[in-house]
Each structure stands twice: as C-alpha cells, then as structure tokens.
Design a protein around this motif. Structure first.
Motif, PDB file in Angstrom:
ATOM      1  N   ARG A 157       0.835  -1.206   0.000  1.00  0.00           N
ATOM      2  CA  ARG A 157       0.000   0.000   0.000  1.00  0.00           C
ATOM      3  C   ARG A 157       0.869   1.256   0.000  1.00  0.00           C
ATOM      4  O   ARG A 157       0.661   2.179  -0.788  1.00  0.00           O
ATOM      5  CB  ARG A 157      -0.921   0.012   1.221  1.00  0.00           C
ATOM      6  CG  ARG A 157      -1.867   1.209   1.273  1.00  0.00           C
ATOM      7  CD  ARG A 157      -2.839   1.090   2.433  1.00  0.00           C
ATOM      8  NE  ARG A 157      -2.232   1.378   3.718  1.00  0.00           N
ATOM      9  CZ  ARG A 157      -2.351   2.535   4.365  1.00  0.00           C
ATOM     10  NH1 ARG A 157      -3.018   3.529   3.821  1.00  0.00           N
ATOM     11  NH2 ARG A 157      -1.795   2.705   5.535  1.00  0.00           N
ATOM     12  N   LEU A 158       1.865   1.289   0.868  1.00  0.00           N
ATOM     13  CA  LEU A 158       2.722   2.460   0.976  1.00  0.00           C
ATOM     14  C   LEU A 158       3.599   2.624  -0.265  1.00  0.00           C
ATOM     15  O   LEU A 158       3.825   3.738  -0.735  1.00  0.00           O
ATOM     16  CB  LEU A 158       3.581   2.361   2.238  1.00  0.00           C
ATOM     17  CG  LEU A 158       2.812   2.438   3.564  1.00  0.00           C
ATOM     18  CD1 LEU A 158       3.742   2.158   4.740  1.00  0.00           C
ATOM     19  CD2 LEU A 158       2.137   3.786   3.719  1.00  0.00           C
ATOM     20  N   PHE A 159       4.095   1.506  -0.801  1.00  0.00           N
ATOM     21  CA  PHE A 159       4.935   1.589  -1.997  1.00  0.00           C
ATOM     22  C   PHE A 159       4.135   2.136  -3.178  1.00  0.00           C
ATOM     23  O   PHE A 159       4.605   3.010  -3.917  1.00  0.00           O
ATOM     24  CB  PHE A 159       5.504   0.204  -2.339  1.00  0.00           C
ATOM     25  CG  PHE A 159       6.354   0.201  -3.582  1.00  0.00           C
ATOM     26  CD1 PHE A 159       7.667   0.634  -3.535  1.00  0.00           C
ATOM     27  CD2 PHE A 159       5.822  -0.216  -4.787  1.00  0.00           C
ATOM     28  CE1 PHE A 159       8.446   0.651  -4.687  1.00  0.00           C
ATOM     29  CE2 PHE A 159       6.591  -0.200  -5.945  1.00  0.00           C
ATOM     30  CZ  PHE A 159       7.914   0.232  -5.889  1.00  0.00           C
ATOM     31  N   CYS A 160       2.921   1.652  -3.357  1.00  0.00           N
ATOM     32  CA  CYS A 160       2.102   2.079  -4.494  1.00  0.00           C
ATOM     33  C   CYS A 160       1.559   3.492  -4.302  1.00  0.00           C
ATOM     34  O   CYS A 160       1.078   4.104  -5.253  1.00  0.00           O
ATOM     35  CB  CYS A 160       0.964   1.091  -4.721  1.00  0.00           C
ATOM     36  SG  CYS A 160       1.532  -0.514  -5.326  1.00  0.00           S
ATOM     37  N   ALA A 161       1.624   4.008  -3.084  1.00  0.00           N
ATOM     38  CA  ALA A 161       1.239   5.396  -2.844  1.00  0.00           C
ATOM     39  C   ALA A 161       2.412   6.340  -3.039  1.00  0.00           C
ATOM     40  O   ALA A 161       2.289   7.540  -2.826  1.00  0.00           O
ATOM     41  CB  ALA A 161       0.675   5.546  -1.431  1.00  0.00           C
TER      42      ALA A 161
END
Length: 226
Positions: free
Chosen positions: A162-166
C-alpha cells in the motif's frame, strides 16, 4: 466482552461530516453513547486517554497523525488499548486489504457503501466478542477466497505494498514503520510473488486497479512502532 449497560463509542475520521453522520445514527439507538470525535491518530490517542471507551469506529486511511493510519495504526491500538474493540468504517474495496485486516484480528469492518445502520450491528457484535462484516465487505472476502494467493498477503506485506504504491521508497517505508530495509524489500518481493507480478509497474497497476491505494496513504505514517 459483553456489556450489560451502555456501550461507549469513540469516532475517528478525517472528514468531520462523516463522524457527525455516524454520531447521529448511533444517538438514535438505546445503549450507545458517543464519547468524542477525532480527525487523526494524534487526536485519537488524546481522546482515548481522556475518555476510555468500549468501541472505536475509525476510518482506515487518515493522513497527518503522529501515530499513522491503516494497518500500522490498528496494530498500535491493539497494543496500547488491548481491551478496545475496533470497527473499521472505510471506502476501500480491495480484497487484499480486507483480508489483511481480518488477519490482524479486526472483527468489525463496515463499508461506507453500505447503510450506516450496519455500524450499530457491528458495534454490538464486536462488544459481544463476535465478528461483523457489512454486505459489501462480506462479498469482497467471499469472492477473494477463490482468487488464490492474492488473498493471502500478510498484514505487513499488504501495508508495504500500500505504501509503496502510494509513492513510498523501500528506504522511506522502512523508516516509517521502523523495520530494516532488507525486511521491507523481502516483504515487497513476497507480496509481488503472491500477486503474480514481476515489475514495480505491474504491481502498481494491479494494486491501483483493485482500489488498494490512494495518493494520500503515505501521510501520517511517522512514529508507528512495528
């Protein structure tokens, strides 16, 4: 945990209008008392310290707070307030995140696409030690059971994705969640294998296509302990 008298409820959503609507729904029900509202994790901790309660109804993604949001905040709440029951009230429609929450022992999840009346049932259920997932959430969970490895990301893998894709970097995410760069890299690779993707571009397309991340998901992740 069962309560013979009133159930005290705290609300946390970065859109105050949502909390006002939820408070209105709960106020019509006998035995449910709203003790206060917060708009991020910083205000939430102050509220819970000053006004102990039985249940928290919280949005999943809330930027700007000292204690982060998402799965990291859920884990932090479980450590800091072990008797608190949490109901997640969310617009997310990602089976990946739903299963990650279930695996992190979130027993109440209500979709904002469902009637707010489901919040009443969820509050009462989690207080009685039961699980409650609103119709949209239940459908996501049931449908994903047939989708193989995608539904089996661990909570930490799901949060890293989630954090990487954000927009986060491996180093940046490691600093946010207080884990090593090697650990974050390993969790990302494991998640990619389970999702059946081999490149960062494929990962981002897959996750965004399943409604898992938004541009604001990185905000407020500081200070969360592993």
């Amino acid at each position: 945990m069962a309560f013979k008298t009133e159930i005290y409820v705290a609300l946390d959503d970065d859109h105050p209008a949502v909390s006002l609507g939820v408070a209105s729904v709960l106020s019509d029900k006998t035995g449910l008392v709203v003790v206060g509202q917060a708009t991020d994790s910083t205000g939430l901790m102050s509220l819970l310290d000053e006004s102990p309660c039985h249940v928290l109804i919280s949005d999943f993604s809330m930027p700007g707070g000292k204690y982060g949001d998402g799965l990291a905040l859920i884990a932090y709440l479980a450590r800091r307030y072990p008797t608190l029951r949490t109901v997640i009230y969310t617009m997310f429609d990602s089976p990946i995140l739903m299963w990650a929450m279930v695996r992190q022992n979130v027993t109440g999840i209500v979709s904002k696409c469902d009637s707010p009346s489901h919040l009443v049932n969820a509050v009462r259920a989690v207080c009685a030690g039961q699980k409650y997932y609103s119709p949209v959430i239940k459908e996501l969970l049931l449908n994903n059971m047939q989708m193989g490895e995608e539904g089996r990301l661990t909570p930490r893998e799901a949060e890293v994705v989630r954090l990487f894709c954000a927009g986060g970097t491996i180093t940046g995410i490691a600093g946010m969640v207080h884990r090593s760069v090697q650990t974050i890299s390993t969790q990302k690779r494991s998640a990619m294998r389970k999702l059946g993707v081999t490149t960062d571009a494929e990962l981002i397309r897959h996750v965004l296509g399943n409604g898992m991340a938004t541009s604001k998901d990185l905000a407020g992740a500081e200070g969360v302990q592993p």
